[in-house]
Motif scaffolding. Structure first.
Motif, PDB file in Angstrom:
ATOM      1  N   ARG A 164       0.841  -1.212   0.000  1.00  0.00           N
ATOM      2  CA  ARG A 164       0.000   0.000   0.000  1.00  0.00           C
ATOM      3  C   ARG A 164       0.871   1.255   0.000  1.00  0.00           C
ATOM      4  N   TYR A 293      -4.481  -8.715  -5.279  1.00  0.00           N
ATOM      5  CA  TYR A 293      -3.364  -9.530  -4.786  1.00  0.00           C
ATOM      6  C   TYR A 293      -3.406 -10.977  -5.323  1.00  0.00           C
ATOM      7  N   GLN A 448       0.645 -12.672   8.334  1.00  0.00           N
ATOM      8  CA  GLN A 448      -0.668 -12.665   7.653  1.00  0.00           C
ATOM      9  C   GLN A 448      -1.516 -13.829   8.153  1.00  0.00           C
ATOM     10  N   ARG A 451      -2.789 -13.207  11.652  1.00  0.00           N
ATOM     11  CA  ARG A 451      -3.917 -12.266  11.672  1.00  0.00           C
ATOM     12  C   ARG A 451      -5.233 -13.044  11.539  1.00  0.00           C
ATOM     13  N   LYS A 455      -8.415 -13.999  14.448  1.00  0.00           N
ATOM     14  CA  LYS A 455      -9.870 -13.893  14.203  1.00  0.00           C
ATOM     15  C   LYS A 455     -10.533 -15.227  14.471  1.00  0.00           C
TER      16      LYS A 455
HETATM   17  C1  LIG Z   1       3.408 -21.655 -13.988  1.00  0.00           C
HETATM   18  C2  LIG Z   1       4.039 -22.619 -12.985  1.00  0.00           C
HETATM   19  C3  LIG Z   1       5.429 -22.384 -12.664  1.00  0.00           C
HETATM   20  C4  LIG Z   1       5.999 -23.292 -11.650  1.00  0.00           C
HETATM   21  C5  LIG Z   1       7.240 -22.800 -11.139  1.00  0.00           C
HETATM   22  C6  LIG Z   1       7.198 -21.649 -10.232  1.00  0.00           C
HETATM   23  C7  LIG Z   1       8.462 -20.941 -10.228  1.00  0.00           C
HETATM   24  C8  LIG Z   1       8.385 -19.711  -9.415  1.00  0.00           C
HETATM   25  C9  LIG Z   1       9.301 -18.684  -9.970  1.00  0.00           C
HETATM   26  C10 LIG Z   1       8.915 -17.432  -9.401  1.00  0.00           C
HETATM   27  C11 LIG Z   1       9.759 -16.302  -9.857  1.00  0.00           C
HETATM   28  C12 LIG Z   1       9.892 -15.240  -8.826  1.00  0.00           C
HETATM   29  C13 LIG Z   1       8.756 -14.292  -8.852  1.00  0.00           C
HETATM   30  C14 LIG Z   1       8.846 -13.410  -7.665  1.00  0.00           C
HETATM   31  C15 LIG Z   1       7.850 -12.316  -7.919  1.00  0.00           C
HETATM   32  C16 LIG Z   1       7.621 -11.468  -6.691  1.00  0.00           C
HETATM   33  O1  LIG Z   1       8.219 -11.442  -5.740  1.00  0.00           O
HETATM   34  S1  LIG Z   1       6.310 -10.334  -7.059  1.00  0.00           S
HETATM   35  C17 LIG Z   1       6.146  -9.386  -5.613  1.00  0.00           C
HETATM   36  C18 LIG Z   1       5.531 -10.159  -4.493  1.00  0.00           C
HETATM   37  N1  LIG Z   1       5.263  -9.272  -3.411  1.00  0.00           N
HETATM   38  C19 LIG Z   1       4.696  -9.665  -2.300  1.00  0.00           C
HETATM   39  O2  LIG Z   1       4.363 -10.814  -2.111  1.00  0.00           O
HETATM   40  C20 LIG Z   1       4.401  -8.554  -1.339  1.00  0.00           C
HETATM   41  C21 LIG Z   1       4.091  -9.022   0.027  1.00  0.00           C
HETATM   42  N2  LIG Z   1       3.096  -8.139   0.611  1.00  0.00           N
HETATM   43  C22 LIG Z   1       1.755  -8.402   0.559  1.00  0.00           C
HETATM   44  O3  LIG Z   1       1.316  -9.401   0.005  1.00  0.00           O
HETATM   45  C23 LIG Z   1       0.801  -7.451   1.221  1.00  0.00           C
HETATM   46  O4  LIG Z   1       1.180  -6.161   1.117  1.00  0.00           O
HETATM   47  C24 LIG Z   1       0.536  -7.781   2.674  1.00  0.00           C
HETATM   48  C25 LIG Z   1       1.791  -8.146   3.427  1.00  0.00           C
HETATM   49  C26 LIG Z   1      -0.385  -8.971   2.612  1.00  0.00           C
HETATM   50  C27 LIG Z   1      -0.094  -6.633   3.424  1.00  0.00           C
HETATM   51  O5  LIG Z   1      -1.053  -5.999   2.614  1.00  0.00           O
HETATM   52  P1  LIG Z   1      -2.104  -4.961   3.218  1.00  0.00           P
HETATM   53  O6  LIG Z   1      -2.988  -4.484   2.153  1.00  0.00           O
HETATM   54  O7  LIG Z   1      -1.347  -3.974   4.024  1.00  0.00           O
HETATM   55  O8  LIG Z   1      -2.891  -5.972   4.051  1.00  0.00           O
HETATM   56  P2  LIG Z   1      -3.335  -6.056   5.547  1.00  0.00           P
HETATM   57  O9  LIG Z   1      -3.799  -4.726   6.045  1.00  0.00           O
HETATM   58  O10 LIG Z   1      -2.323  -6.812   6.331  1.00  0.00           O
HETATM   59  O11 LIG Z   1      -4.583  -6.966   5.252  1.00  0.00           O
HETATM   60  C28 LIG Z   1      -5.727  -6.509   4.585  1.00  0.00           C
HETATM   61  C29 LIG Z   1      -6.627  -7.698   4.345  1.00  0.00           C
HETATM   62  O12 LIG Z   1      -6.265  -8.293   3.123  1.00  0.00           O
HETATM   63  C30 LIG Z   1      -6.117  -9.711   3.283  1.00  0.00           C
HETATM   64  N3  LIG Z   1      -5.157 -10.135   2.285  1.00  0.00           N
HETATM   65  C31 LIG Z   1      -3.884  -9.728   2.127  1.00  0.00           C
HETATM   66  N4  LIG Z   1      -3.366 -10.343   1.064  1.00  0.00           N
HETATM   67  C32 LIG Z   1      -4.314 -11.130   0.535  1.00  0.00           C
HETATM   68  C33 LIG Z   1      -4.345 -12.013  -0.585  1.00  0.00           C
HETATM   69  N5  LIG Z   1      -3.288 -12.233  -1.375  1.00  0.00           N
HETATM   70  N6  LIG Z   1      -5.499 -12.652  -0.826  1.00  0.00           N
HETATM   71  C34 LIG Z   1      -6.570 -12.485  -0.022  1.00  0.00           C
HETATM   72  N7  LIG Z   1      -6.579 -11.678   1.038  1.00  0.00           N
HETATM   73  C35 LIG Z   1      -5.453 -11.016   1.303  1.00  0.00           C
HETATM   74  C36 LIG Z   1      -5.656  -9.828   4.717  1.00  0.00           C
HETATM   75  O13 LIG Z   1      -5.906 -11.131   5.198  1.00  0.00           O
HETATM   76  C37 LIG Z   1      -6.499  -8.787   5.395  1.00  0.00           C
HETATM   77  O14 LIG Z   1      -7.778  -9.321   5.597  1.00  0.00           O
HETATM   78  P3  LIG Z   1      -8.649  -8.827   6.859  1.00  0.00           P
HETATM   79  O15 LIG Z   1      -7.894  -9.366   8.067  1.00  0.00           O
HETATM   80  O16 LIG Z   1      -8.683  -7.346   6.864  1.00  0.00           O
HETATM   81  O17 LIG Z   1      -9.957  -9.495   6.652  1.00  0.00           O
END
Ligand SMILES: CCCCCCCCCCCCCCCC(=O)SCCNC(=O)CCNC(=O)[C@H](O)C(C)(C)COP(=O)(O)OP(=O)(O)OC[C@H]1O[C@@H](n2cnc3c(N)ncnc32)[C@H](O)[C@@H]1OP(=O)(O)O
Ligand SMILES: Cc1cc2nc3c(=O)[nH]c(=O)nc-3n(C[C@H](O)[C@H](O)[C@H](O)COP(=O)(O)OP(=O)(O)OC[C@H]3O[C@@H](n4cnc5c(N)ncnc54)[C@H](O)[C@@H]3O)c2cc1C
Length: 673
Positions: A164, A293, A448, A451, A455
Motif C-alpha cells: 500500500r 493480490y 498474515q 492475523r 480472528k
Molecule cells: C506456472 C508454474 C510455474 C511453476 C514454477 C514456479 C516458479 C516460481 C518462480 C517465481 C519467480 C519469482 C517471482 C517473484 C515475484 C515477486 O516477488 S512479485 C512481488 C511479491 N510481493 C509480495 O508478495 C508482497 C508481500 N506483501 C503483501 O502481500 C501485502 O502487502 C501484505 C503483506 C499482505 C499486506 O497488505 P495490506 O494491504 O497492508 O494488508 P493487511 O492490512 O495486512 O490486510 C488486509 C486484508 O487483506 C487480506 N489479504 C492480504 N493479502 C491477501 C491475498 N493475497 N489474498 C486475499 N486476502 C489477502 C488480509 O488477510 C487482510 O484481511 P482482513 O484481516 O482485513 O480481513
C-alpha cells in the motif's frame, strides 16, 4: 593417468539397489501421479534433455555476468521454440509450462534461472485473473505466443512488503483518456522484477491510481517499456530501465529497475476486471480490494511444488553420495564404512527425503484448494478466499524455509565436495533461498496467517463455526489437560494443541496489551514474535495432518511393500517434528520424559528401517542425471571421476603456467632477493 568415466555403476550403489524392498518403478508412478503422467514426464525430459541444441559446452560457473545473461536468453528462446512446436502439434498444456519453468526440468536446462519465467508465472496470470474479457482478447494471444514479453513490476526500491506504500503514480487525464505514470522519488523506482532489465518489452506495473484528484490505492496497468522492433526503451516522455546487478543466486534472471517520467498509456491499459475507471474519470470500486493480490496467491501456491522439486534433487544427490563416500571405520578393526552408515548422517539426510514426500502431498492439496476457490471467485463467491490466503501464506513461508535449510544441511552432509559448484548444491541453494524472500517475505506471510488465526480464535471463543483448517481450535478451547499419545493421530492432536495454545497466548497477550492502553496495532507489534510462532506451529500441525489424511487409503492404491516405506517416511516426519518442538510439546501436550525417550528410540528405529531403502527411494523420484547436474549425485555414482572431469574444465587448467606468474608473482618473489 587419464581420467575417464567408468562404464559401470559404483558397486556400493549397486548393493544399495539390490537391498531395496519395494519396486522403484512403482514408487516413481506413485510420486509422479500415475503411469500416464510419469510417461509424459519422461517423454518431455527426453525431448528437452537430449536435444543437441540445448547442451552446455561450458559450465555457467566460468561465464561472466554478461555471458550468463546472453546464454540464458539464447537458451530460453530455444526452449520456448520447442514449447511452441509442441503446442502446434496439440501437445501443449499446463504441464509443459510447469515443467519447463520450475525447479525440475526447468532448472535442468537452465540452471541459473529463466529470464522469461515471470512472463508466464505472473504477467500472463495477472492478465487472466484481472483483465476484462476485452483485455484478455487484446493481450493474451500475443503474450501466449510470446510476440510480446512481459514482467510483473510491483516491488520498488523503497517498498516490497508494504505494497500500500508503493509510490509509483498513475494519474488519469480525462481529456486524453490516458493514465500518466510517474516515479516521483528514488524509492519509487521499480526494483527486482524478473526479466525487467533487458528481456521484457511490457510490464504489469502496480501503481497508485489517482483520478479526479483522489488516490484509490494500488492497481495494475499494462505498460509498454520497449519498442517492439528496435527494443529501445520508450523515449520522449520516457522510461529509465536497466538491470540491478549480481545476486546470490538466480544469476540468469535479469531482475531490473524501472522509472517513469510522464509516460502516457491509454485508459484501456488499466486491468479492469475488478475496479474500473470510466471515461470521465469516475472510479468504480472492486467487490474486494484484495482481488488485486490474486497473482501473488497463485505464485505462493505453485512455489510449494517447486520447493519439493528442488529438495528432491538435493536429497537425491546427498543420498547417493552418502552411499558412495566411504570415510572412517565404525569398528576400528574393520574397513571404513559408507558415510550413510553413520547414524548422524542418516539423521541429516532421511528427514529431508521425508520432507519431499510431505511437500509433494501438500502441493497437491493446496493446488486443488486454489482451483476450487478461484472457480468460486469467478462466480462472485469470496467466502473461502481468507482461508486460502491464510493457509497458502504459512505454507509458502514454512516450506521455503525448510527447503532452504534442508538444501544447506544436505550440502554440508556432502562435506567438502558439497561446497563445489560441481555438486550443484550451491546453485540449488541460491534458487531455493530466494523463495524465502520473493512473493512475500516469510515473516510477513506468517504474520498474515496469524492475523487470520487471531480472528479464528475469537470466533472459537464465542462458539462460531470454523473452517476446516482451523476447526481443531474448537476442541482445543475446551481441553485443559492432555495425556500424551504416541500414535500418529495422537501426535497430530498434540501438535494441534501446541498450535492452539500458542494462538491462545498470542491472542491473550495482544488483548492484555490493549487493556494496558496500547493501540491494537502496537499491541500486535509487541506480540509479533508469538504471533509468527503461532502461525508456524499451526502450519506444522497442518502439514502432518494433511499428509496423514491424504495417505489414509495408501494400502489400496499401492503395494504393501511401497506403502510400508512411505508410512515410515511420514512417521519420520511426524517424529522429527516432535523432536524439534519438544519444549512446546512439554508445555502444552502432556509429553513426559518417558514419552521423549520413546520418541528418540522411535526416531532411531525409523532411521535403521529406512537405511536399506534410502537409495532406492530417491531413485524413485526419477530424476535424470542431466537435471541433477551433479558430480556427486549421478546415477552411476562415479563421483571421483566426475569431480576430476569437472575440474579439468577450469580455464586455469588449460595452461600449465599461469599468466599471473610472469606478470605478478615472478617480479614480486624476486624483488627481495
Ligand atoms: C506456472 C508454474 C510455474 C511453476 C514454477 C514456479 C516458479 C516460481 C518462480 C517465481 C519467480 C519469482 C517471482 C517473484 C515475484 C515477486 O516477488 S512479485 C512481488 C511479491 N510481493 C509480495 O508478495 C508482497 C508481500 N506483501 C503483501 O502481500 C501485502 O502487502 C501484505 C503483506 C499482505 C499486506 O497488505 P495490506 O494491504 O497492508 O494488508 P493487511 O492490512 O495486512 O490486510 C488486509 C486484508 O487483506 C487480506 N489479504 C492480504 N493479502 C491477501 C491475498 N493475497 N489474498 C486475499 N486476502 C489477502 C488480509 O488477510 C487482510 O484481511 P482482513 O484481516 O482485513 O480481513
Ligand atoms: C530473486 C527475487 C526475485 C524477485 N522478483 C520480483 C518480481 O518479479 N516482481 C516484483 O515486483 N518483485 C520481485 N521481487 C521482490 C520481492 O517480492 C520482495 O523483495 C519481497 O516481497 C520482500 O520485500 P522487501 O524486499 O521490501 O523486504 P522488506 O520488507 O524490506 O524486509 C526487510 C525486513 O523487514 C521485515 N519487515 C518488513 N515489514 C514488516 C512488518 N510489517 N512486520 C514485521 N517485519 C517486517 C521483514 O520481515 C524483513 O526481515 C523479487 C525478489 C527477489 C529476491
Amino acid at each position: 593417468m587419464p581420467i575417464k568415466l567408468k562404464g559401470e555403476v559404483n558397486p556400493d550403489l549397486n548393493n544399495e539397489r539390490k537391498k531395496c524392498s519395494f519396486n522403484v518403478e512403482e514408487m516413481a508412478r506413485w510420486y509422479h501421479g500415475g503411469e500416464k503422467k510419469l510417461a509424459e514426464k519422461r517423454q518431455r525430459e527426453t525431448l528437452f534433455l537430449d536435444d543437441p541444441d540445448l547442451q552446455d559446452d561450458i559450465p555457467t560457473s566460468y561465464m561472466s555476468h554478461k555471458e550468463i545473461y546472453e546464454y540464458g536468453v539464447g537458451k530460453a528462446c530455444k526452449i520456448f521454440t520447442k514449447i511452441r512446436a509442441l503446442q502446434e502439434e496439440g501437445k501443449g498444456g499446463v504441464d509443459n509450462f510447469m515443467a519447463i519453468l520450475g525447479g525440475m526440468l526447468g532448472s535442468g536446462v537452465l540452471k541459473e534461472g529463466n529470464p522469461m519465467a515471470v512472463h508466464f508465472v505472473m504477467f500472463l496470470p495477472t492478465i487472466l485473473g484481472q483483465g476484462t474479457t476485452e483485455q484478455q482478447v487484446e493481450w493474451l494471444g500475443r503474450a501466449w505466443s510470446m510476440n510480446i514479453l512481459g514482467t510483473y513490476a510491483q516491488t520498488e526500491l523503497g517498498h516490497g512488503t508494504f505494497i500500500r506504500g508503493l509510490e509509483t503514480t498513475a494519474t488519469y487525464d480525462p481529456k486524453t483518456e490516458e493514465f500518466i505514470l510517474n516515479s516521483p522519488t528514488i524509492t519509487s523506482y521499480k526494483w527486482w522484477p524478473g526479466g525487467l532489465g533487458h528481456t521484457s518489452n511490457y510490464a504489469i506495473v502496480v501503481a497508485q491510481l489517482y483520478t479526479k484528484g483522489q488516490c484509490h490505492g494500488i492497481h495494475p496497468f499494462i505498460v509498454q517499456l520497449r519498442d517492439e522492433e528496435t527494443w529501445a526503451p520508450i523515449k520522449g516522455k520516457s522510461v529509465e530501465i536497466g538491470e540491478i546487478g549480481p545476486k546470490l543466486g538466480m544469476k540468469g534472471v535479469n531482475n531490473g529497475f524501472l522509472g517513469f517520467d510522464n509516460v502516457r498509456i491509454p485508459r484501456k491499459n488499466m486491468l479492469m476486471k475488478n475496479a474500473k475507471v470510466l471515461e470521465d474519470g469516475t472510479y468504480i470500486k472492486a467487490p474486494s480490494s484484495v482481488l488485486t493480490y490474486g497473482t501473488m496467491m497463485f505464485v505462493r501456491v505453485v512455489i510449494i511444488r517447486d520447493m519439493a522439486n528442488y529438495l528432491s534433487k538435493a536429497v537425491t544427490i546427498a543420498t547417493r553420495y552418502s552411499a558412495v563416500r566411504r570415510q572412517s571405520p565404525i569398528d576400528p578393526a574393520k574397513p571404513e564404512v559408507q558415510v550413510i552408515d553413520h547414524v548422524t548422517q542418516q539423521y541429516k539426510v532421511f528427514p529431508n527425503i521425508a520432507k519431499v514426500i510431505i511437500f509433494q502431498l501438500t502441493a497437491d492439496y493446496i493446488w486443488n484448494l486454489y482451483n476450487q476457490v478461484t472457480s468460486e471467485l469467478d462466480k462472485g463467491q469470496l467466502e473461502r478466499l481468507p482461508e486460502l490466503h491464510a493457509i497458502s501464506c504459512c505454507l509458502k513461508a514454512v516450506i521455503t524455509q525448510d527447503a532452504s535449510n534442508g538444501v544447506e544441511q544436505l550440502r554440508m552432509a556432502c562435506g567438502g565436495h558439497g561446497y563445489m559448484e560441481a555438486s550443484n548444491l550451491p546453485n540449488t541453494y541460491g534458487m531455493v533461498t530466494a523463495a524465502c524472500t520473493y512473493e512475500g517475505e516469510n515473516t510477513i506471510l506468517l504474520l498474515q496467517t496469524a492475523r487470520y488465526l487471531m480472528k479464528s480464535w475469537s470466533q472459537a471463543l464465542v462458539g462460531d463455526a470454523l473452517v476446516p483448517t482451523v476447526e481443531y481450535l474448537r476442541d482445543a478451547i475446551k481441553k485443559r489437560s492432555n495425556k500424551w499419545d504416541p500414535s500418529i493421530t495422537g501426535i497430530i492432536k498434540a501438535l494441534q494443541l501446541v498450535a492452539a495454545n500458542k494462538i491462545r497466548l498470542a491472542y491473550e497477550h495482544v488483548e492484555n496489551r490493549k487493556k494496558l492502553g496500547y493501540s491494537h496495532e502496537d499491541a500486535t507489534n509487541l506480540s509479533s514474535i508469538e504471533l509468527a510462532q503461532s502461525a508456524d506451529a499451526h502450519c506444522r500441525a497442518f502439514l502432518v495432518q494433511s499428509a496423514y489424511e491424504m495417505t489414509r487409503d495408501l494400502e489400496s492404491t499401492v503395494s504393501t511393500s511401497l506403502a510400508t516405506v512411505l508410512r515410515q517416511f511420514i512417521e519420520l516426519y511426524a517424529v522429527e517434528t516432535c523432536m524439534k518442538y519438544i519444549g512446546d510439546l512439554f508445555r502444552f501436550s502432556g509429553l513426559t520424559e518417558d514419552g521423549v525417550q520413546e520418541l528418540q528410540q522411535r526416531l532411531e528405529d525409523l532411521l535403521t528401517k529406512i537405511r536399506p531403502n534410502a537409495v532406492g527411494f530417491v531413485d524413485g523420484f526419477d530424476i535424470p542425471d542431466k537435471i541433477l547436474s551433479s558430480a556427486l549425485g549421478a546415477y552411476d555414482g562415479n563421483v571421483y571421476e566426475r569431480l576430476f572431469l569437472e575440474a579439468k574444465k577450469s580455464p586455469l587448467n588449460q595452461d600449465p603456467i599461469p599468466k599471473a606468474f610472469e606478470l605478478h608473482m615472478k617480479p614480486f618473489m624476486r624483488s627481495n632477493l
